[in-house]
Design an enzyme around this catalytic site. Sequence first.
Site, PDB file in Angstrom:
ATOM      1  N   ASP A 209     -15.355  -3.266  -7.721  1.00  0.00           N
ATOM      2  CA  ASP A 209     -14.607  -2.252  -6.996  1.00  0.00           C
ATOM      3  C   ASP A 209     -14.900  -2.329  -5.496  1.00  0.00           C
ATOM      4  OD1 ASP A 209     -12.941   0.234  -7.201  1.00  0.00           O
ATOM      5  OD2 ASP A 209     -14.736   1.145  -6.346  1.00  0.00           O
ATOM      6  N   GLU A 259     -26.855 -17.678 -14.765  1.00  0.00           N
ATOM      7  CA  GLU A 259     -27.954 -17.708 -15.731  1.00  0.00           C
ATOM      8  C   GLU A 259     -27.437 -17.767 -17.160  1.00  0.00           C
ATOM      9  OE1 GLU A 259     -30.870 -14.800 -13.013  1.00  0.00           O
ATOM     10  OE2 GLU A 259     -30.176 -14.160 -14.994  1.00  0.00           O
TER      11      GLU A 259
END
Length: 557
Positions: A209, A259
């Site tokens: 956002d 990751e």
Amino acid sequence: MSEQIAPAGADWWRQAAVYQIYPRSFADANGDGIGDLRGIVSRVPYLRALGVDAVWLSPFYPSALADGGYDVADYRDVDPRIGTLAEFDEMVAALHEAGIRVVVDIVPNHSSDQHAWFREALAAPKGSPARDRYIFRDGLGENGELPPADWPSVFGGSAWEPVGHGQWYLHTFAREQPDFNWDNAEVREDFLTTLRFWSDRGVDGFRIDVAHLLVKELADPLPSQAELDALDRDSGRHPLLDRDEVHEVYAQWRAVFDEYDPPRTAVAEAWVDSPARRARYASPAGLGQAFNFDLLTADFDAGAFRRIVADNLAQSAATGSSSTWVLSNHDVTRHATRYGLPPLNGRRVKQGVEWMLAGAPADGVDLALGLRRARAATLFLLALPGSAYLYQGEELGLHEVGDIPAEQRQDPAYHRSVGQPAWSYDGLGRDGCRVPLPWARSGSSFGFGSDGAHLPQPAWFGDVSVEAQEGDPASTLSLYRAALRLRRELQSDETLAWHDELGRDDVLAFSRPGGWVSVTNFGDAPVALPDGEVVLASAPLDGDLLPGAATAWLTRA
């Protein structure tokens, strides 16, 4: 047996069809009038039949709902009115089982004023570490009784709120949404923890956002609003938005995303003024993708659509990202209504719209033409290379709901800006596109839940409900299902070739590799279609003639 998530692989997002769910207005399983996670689970078969590749959930976190859930009180939990963490896990599993990936909203510019950190800040003294997580400043005047600057909030009124002892805090949006201080290392680390928290629960990606607002440079004294307005927004040095330093934050986020196997995806909501600035958010070293809202703010016009597509495909080629295409979302008037209004002529919003009780604006909206154009624009969009973001209810051809009484409206953009439309709102706020969906022809909430809905639904919802459109091959729902199925079958690489041989300025035709051709008639007069087999059209054809405000897809051997 679990179906493989499609499209497979780490690049699933590049040409995905993503369906935005506004959780409080999608489906209510417990009958309290508010949509919930169990409601989403109950509609997974519907989403699978629709043919979307992913869902994007607007905020479902604990919230006082000062801004529809975008005032987050706890970033690592579920609002108890919407569900539990266990139910979130069940929802992710059900969507994955159906071959649908999950994207969640992250709101990093501000928290709720109910967040534990902000409550701690209010209880702490001036200059404390607790206050340093947010943006506090001394006020002006003899005793700090005046705001530190004359900046307006997006939702109207001052962007500064007093807390006593001459101190004020910054809130770019509602006063219940204090801005974080992104120069604070603890803030940065906590959001990395949040990204891992949801990634570990199986979330496939994140929508960020107002991604351009995080990092700020607040000199002393603060500039006036007039001084801010005079600054170059494309320099990367504006004090409040789109600063170059924000990309240091997203480089850290990218390290977290990578990751995981496959890497988690992200898309930025970044309202910036130039393609070059937006491209930085879409960098592979950063978020990887950024919304372009250019079609969302464009009139139904062939020249505008072609320029927008050409520009954005060039941007995506330069960044190595993929384009994003949007016609509606939770912040704007639904495009079926927008296309029935007088032209925007480049303005961001249609301002001052008055609505009749029947749910239509009183200033000349043509609901039938709006829907016809919306269907045509949707087929145009779904034929483009890149990812398509669809907003819940547009597959039903829903119009904006305009006749919501003032006392039942929930959006601060309405209550704090009456008569003075702000930012991207039309003066009525955003409630009209957030009304709970109609699933059935009748009932207290048209199948949304067993006991009403948190925003009033109009009587005409029954005629456009899922139940009313099921089995009707001419319905908008059937059009979306057919288009999404064909899109998956026909898509190949992320290129297109324009075809100008039809000889009309109000007609756009392009082909995709493999013989897929899309033709859109933006005008009124019919146009003869090129050779090929018509596999889908947004409106009935007259032989080989494509009528006005219509799109057809063809295939060629």
